[in-house]
Design a protein around this motif. Structure first.
Motif, PDB file in Angstrom:
ATOM      1  N   GLY A 155     -14.779  10.007   1.529  1.00 50.46           N
ATOM      2  CA  GLY A 155     -13.522  10.225   1.397  1.00 50.46           C
ATOM      3  C   GLY A 155     -12.581   9.480   2.068  1.00 50.46           C
ATOM      4  O   GLY A 155     -11.201   9.929   2.252  1.00 50.46           O
ATOM      5  N   GLU A 156     -12.733   8.140   2.411  1.00 53.19           N
ATOM      6  CA  GLU A 156     -11.889   7.279   3.069  1.00 53.19           C
ATOM      7  C   GLU A 156     -11.327   6.247   2.131  1.00 53.19           C
ATOM      8  O   GLU A 156     -10.077   5.921   2.445  1.00 53.19           O
ATOM      9  CB  GLU A 156     -12.452   6.565   4.444  1.00 53.19           C
ATOM     10  N   PHE A 157     -12.251   5.701   1.574  1.00 48.07           N
ATOM     11  CA  PHE A 157     -11.744   4.662   0.452  1.00 48.07           C
ATOM     12  C   PHE A 157     -12.414   4.603  -0.625  1.00 48.07           C
ATOM     13  O   PHE A 157     -13.568   5.172  -0.810  1.00 48.07           O
ATOM     14  CB  PHE A 157     -11.787   3.354   1.218  1.00 48.07           C
ATOM     15  N   LEU A 158     -12.011   4.108  -1.992  1.00 49.78           N
ATOM     16  CA  LEU A 158     -12.811   3.801  -2.844  1.00 49.78           C
ATOM     17  C   LEU A 158     -13.051   2.400  -3.246  1.00 49.78           C
ATOM     18  O   LEU A 158     -12.307   1.447  -3.064  1.00 49.78           O
ATOM     19  CB  LEU A 158     -11.616   4.085  -4.084  1.00 49.78           C
ATOM     20  N   TYR A 159     -14.490   2.087  -3.362  1.00 50.64           N
ATOM     21  CA  TYR A 159     -14.927   0.977  -3.474  1.00 50.64           C
ATOM     22  C   TYR A 159     -15.120   0.673  -5.159  1.00 50.64           C
ATOM     23  O   TYR A 159     -15.662   1.051  -5.831  1.00 50.64           O
ATOM     24  CB  TYR A 159     -16.119   0.717  -3.006  1.00 50.64           C
ATOM     25  N   ILE A 160     -14.163  -0.390  -5.613  1.00 49.43           N
ATOM     26  CA  ILE A 160     -14.280  -0.705  -6.883  1.00 49.43           C
ATOM     27  C   ILE A 160     -15.303  -1.640  -7.522  1.00 49.43           C
ATOM     28  O   ILE A 160     -15.258  -2.882  -6.582  1.00 49.43           O
ATOM     29  CB  ILE A 160     -12.827  -1.245  -7.295  1.00 49.43           C
ATOM     30  N   ALA A 167      -6.982  -7.191 -22.195  1.00 50.63           N
ATOM     31  CA  ALA A 167      -5.641  -7.728 -22.257  1.00 50.63           C
ATOM     32  C   ALA A 167      -4.749  -7.311 -21.114  1.00 50.63           C
ATOM     33  O   ALA A 167      -5.138  -6.370 -20.542  1.00 50.63           O
ATOM     34  CB  ALA A 167      -5.130  -6.770 -23.739  1.00 50.63           C
ATOM     35  N   PRO A 168      -3.421  -7.943 -20.884  1.00 47.10           N
ATOM     36  CA  PRO A 168      -2.954  -9.022 -21.687  1.00 47.10           C
ATOM     37  C   PRO A 168      -3.801 -10.220 -21.602  1.00 47.10           C
ATOM     38  O   PRO A 168      -3.573 -11.226 -22.623  1.00 47.10           O
ATOM     39  CB  PRO A 168      -1.531  -9.118 -21.114  1.00 47.10           C
ATOM     40  N   SER A 169      -4.442 -10.303 -20.575  1.00 43.47           N
ATOM     41  CA  SER A 169      -5.312 -11.605 -20.365  1.00 43.47           C
ATOM     42  C   SER A 169      -6.730 -11.206 -20.181  1.00 43.47           C
ATOM     43  O   SER A 169      -6.932 -10.569 -18.939  1.00 43.47           O
ATOM     44  CB  SER A 169      -4.815 -12.738 -19.519  1.00 43.47           C
ATOM     45  N   PRO A 170      -7.745 -11.722 -20.726  1.00 40.92           N
ATOM     46  CA  PRO A 170      -9.127 -11.215 -20.340  1.00 40.92           C
ATOM     47  C   PRO A 170      -9.456 -11.433 -18.905  1.00 40.92           C
ATOM     48  O   PRO A 170      -9.282 -12.633 -18.510  1.00 40.92           O
ATOM     49  CB  PRO A 170     -10.018 -11.924 -21.262  1.00 40.92           C
ATOM     50  N   SER A 171      -9.996 -10.296 -18.248  1.00 40.20           N
ATOM     51  CA  SER A 171     -10.199 -10.812 -16.747  1.00 40.20           C
ATOM     52  C   SER A 171     -11.180  -9.786 -16.056  1.00 40.20           C
ATOM     53  O   SER A 171     -11.269  -8.602 -16.825  1.00 40.20           O
ATOM     54  CB  SER A 171      -8.728 -10.598 -15.876  1.00 40.20           C
ATOM     55  N   ILE A 172     -11.730  -9.991 -15.089  1.00 41.66           N
ATOM     56  CA  ILE A 172     -12.617  -9.066 -14.369  1.00 41.66           C
ATOM     57  C   ILE A 172     -12.294  -8.789 -12.789  1.00 41.66           C
ATOM     58  O   ILE A 172     -11.921  -9.991 -12.141  1.00 41.66           O
ATOM     59  CB  ILE A 172     -14.197  -9.757 -14.413  1.00 41.66           C
ATOM     60  N   VAL A 173     -12.367  -7.769 -12.438  1.00 47.03           N
ATOM     61  CA  VAL A 173     -12.190  -7.485 -10.985  1.00 47.03           C
ATOM     62  C   VAL A 173     -13.499  -7.078 -10.145  1.00 47.03           C
ATOM     63  O   VAL A 173     -14.349  -6.199 -10.754  1.00 47.03           O
ATOM     64  CB  VAL A 173     -11.070  -6.744 -10.641  1.00 47.03           C
ATOM     65  N   GLU A 174     -13.958  -7.456  -8.956  1.00 50.23           N
ATOM     66  CA  GLU A 174     -14.962  -6.906  -8.500  1.00 50.23           C
ATOM     67  C   GLU A 174     -14.858  -6.697  -7.007  1.00 50.23           C
ATOM     68  O   GLU A 174     -14.213  -7.701  -6.212  1.00 50.23           O
ATOM     69  CB  GLU A 174     -16.207  -8.165  -8.848  1.00 50.23           C
ATOM     70  N   ARG A 175     -15.835  -5.827  -6.415  1.00 50.28           N
ATOM     71  CA  ARG A 175     -15.720  -5.418  -5.066  1.00 50.28           C
ATOM     72  C   ARG A 175     -14.407  -5.605  -4.182  1.00 50.28           C
ATOM     73  O   ARG A 175     -14.237  -6.510  -3.270  1.00 50.28           O
ATOM     74  CB  ARG A 175     -16.822  -6.652  -4.515  1.00 50.28           C
ATOM     75  N   GLN A 176     -13.763  -4.515  -4.577  1.00 51.28           N
ATOM     76  CA  GLN A 176     -12.466  -4.159  -4.034  1.00 51.28           C
ATOM     77  C   GLN A 176     -12.382  -2.895  -3.477  1.00 51.28           C
ATOM     78  O   GLN A 176     -12.922  -2.252  -3.897  1.00 51.28           O
ATOM     79  CB  GLN A 176     -11.184  -4.557  -4.968  1.00 51.28           C
ATOM     80  N   ARG A 177     -11.524  -2.622  -2.442  1.00 47.15           N
ATOM     81  CA  ARG A 177     -11.521  -1.603  -1.603  1.00 47.15           C
ATOM     82  C   ARG A 177     -10.035  -1.148  -1.686  1.00 47.15           C
ATOM     83  O   ARG A 177      -9.072  -1.661  -1.672  1.00 47.15           O
ATOM     84  CB  ARG A 177     -11.658  -1.544  -0.198  1.00 47.15           C
ATOM     85  N   VAL A 178      -9.894   0.500  -1.995  1.00 48.13           N
ATOM     86  CA  VAL A 178      -8.701   1.000  -2.333  1.00 48.13           C
ATOM     87  C   VAL A 178      -8.526   2.115  -1.290  1.00 48.13           C
ATOM     88  O   VAL A 178      -9.479   3.149  -1.450  1.00 48.13           O
ATOM     89  CB  VAL A 178      -8.329   1.391  -3.527  1.00 48.13           C
ATOM     90  N   PRO A 179      -7.881   2.459  -0.391  1.00 46.75           N
ATOM     91  CA  PRO A 179      -7.585   3.727   0.399  1.00 46.75           C
ATOM     92  C   PRO A 179      -7.428   4.746  -0.378  1.00 46.75           C
ATOM     93  O   PRO A 179      -6.656   4.793  -1.197  1.00 46.75           O
ATOM     94  CB  PRO A 179      -6.608   3.349   1.291  1.00 46.75           C
ATOM     95  N   LEU A 180      -8.212   5.921  -0.097  1.00 46.20           N
ATOM     96  CA  LEU A 180      -8.142   7.198  -0.773  1.00 46.20           C
ATOM     97  C   LEU A 180      -6.823   7.944  -0.128  1.00 46.20           C
ATOM     98  O   LEU A 180      -6.001   8.513  -0.845  1.00 46.20           O
ATOM     99  CB  LEU A 180      -9.259   7.870  -0.472  1.00 46.20           C
ATOM    100  N   ASP A 181      -6.711   7.921   1.180  1.00 50.96           N
ATOM    101  CA  ASP A 181      -5.543   8.727   1.829  1.00 50.96           C
ATOM    102  C   ASP A 181      -5.405  10.007   1.207  1.00 50.96           C
ATOM    103  O   ASP A 181      -4.325  10.503   1.067  1.00 50.96           O
ATOM    104  CB  ASP A 181      -4.164   7.916   1.540  1.00 50.96           C
ATOM    105  N   GLY A 182      -6.511  10.957   1.107  1.00 52.81           N
ATOM    106  CA  GLY A 182      -6.425  12.313   0.467  1.00 52.81           C
ATOM    107  C   GLY A 182      -6.240  12.312  -0.948  1.00 52.81           C
ATOM    108  O   GLY A 182      -5.789  13.558  -1.545  1.00 52.81           O
ATOM    109  N   LYS A 183      -6.149  11.278  -1.601  1.00 53.73           N
ATOM    110  CA  LYS A 183      -5.910  11.220  -3.224  1.00 53.73           C
ATOM    111  C   LYS A 183      -6.947  11.191  -3.956  1.00 53.73           C
ATOM    112  O   LYS A 183      -8.196  11.057  -3.499  1.00 53.73           O
ATOM    113  CB  LYS A 183      -5.044  10.027  -3.650  1.00 53.73           C
TER     114      LYS A 183
END
Length: 232
Positions: A155-160, A167-183
């Motif tokens: 419940g603390e953060f989201l691990y992507i 699109a608009p440019s082919p891309s990949i994102v890996e192993r990133q953290r995003v705070p949840l903050d109750g959301k």
């Protein structure tokens, strides 16, 4: 079964391209005497009459438009038979130069902001994986252009784990953290949507699409999700 594919050709030249392509494909068959060149020419002329009716008389194509024509055929007993139930036509209409220039003139003043700015993606929940990860659809406007899979942690953060955009440019994102903050997961990603641009690794279209498909294949049917929740 042999297949005729015209490739991309301007509409004003499709008949000649069809004729040349068919004769090139049947060169050896004609030499062997399995079919006469005159009979090939006759069958091609018949097909071109049909295509003219579809493209010019019905679709009103202009000479500068681009088409691709695909149809299977068979050579049997000295005749060329078109398998018309396989006929497929792709049509790409030419946009007037003035209209293209208006679009360029409209966008160029904003070029720096567009090229250096954050892509304004939106996200929607698609489902869950067998191990409880959440899969989100990534959109540009109404068009889905990617997907991401992420794990909420205590419940603390989201691990992507992974995200892929075509699109608009082919891309990949890996192993990133995003705070949840109750959301919720969706709200947390929306609040940090810039991470999909700032941490992106730019790849080929093929690589991005492959990852995109892998992520979406991990979604399990909603009925299975409900059963798992009931068992818990």
């Amino acid at each position: 079964m042999p297949r005729l594919s015209s490739g991309l050709v301007i509409a004003g030249a499709f008949a000649d391209k069809i004729r040349r392509t068919v004769f090139a494909q049947l060169r050896d068959v004609i030499k062997e005497g399995a079919i006469k060149s005159g009979d090939v020419a006759y069958s091609v002329a018949q097909l071109n009459k049909l295509l003219y009716s579809i493209l010019v008389e019905n679709l009103k194509v202009e000479k500068g438009d681009v088409v691709r024509i695909i149809v299977d055929y068979e050579v049997s007993e000295g005749k060329l038979e078109w398998k018309l139930d396989t006929l497929r036509i792709e049509l790409f209409r030419r946009v007037p130069t003035e209209e293209v220039q208006r679009a360029i003139d409209l966008v160029l003043p904003k070029a720096k902001a567009i090229m250096e700015g954050i892509v304004e993606y939106s996200v929607e929940r698609l489902g869950e994986t067998e191990d409880g990860d959440v899969v989100l659809s990534i959109k540009l406007g109404d068009r889905e252009v990617g997907a991401l899979v992420a794990t909420p942690i205590n419940g603390e953060f989201l691990y992507i784990k992974k995200a892929a955009m075509v699109a608009p440019s082919p891309s990949i994102v890996e192993r990133q953290r995003v705070p949840l903050d109750g959301k919720t997961v969706e709200e947390a990603v929306k609040s940090n949507i810039g991470i999909l641009t700032t941490t992106a690794r730019y790849v080929t279209d093929e690589e991005a699409r492959r990852m995109y498909e892998v992520i979406k294949r991990r979604i399990i049917p909603s009925a299975v999700v409900e059963r798992i929740k009931e068992e818990e």
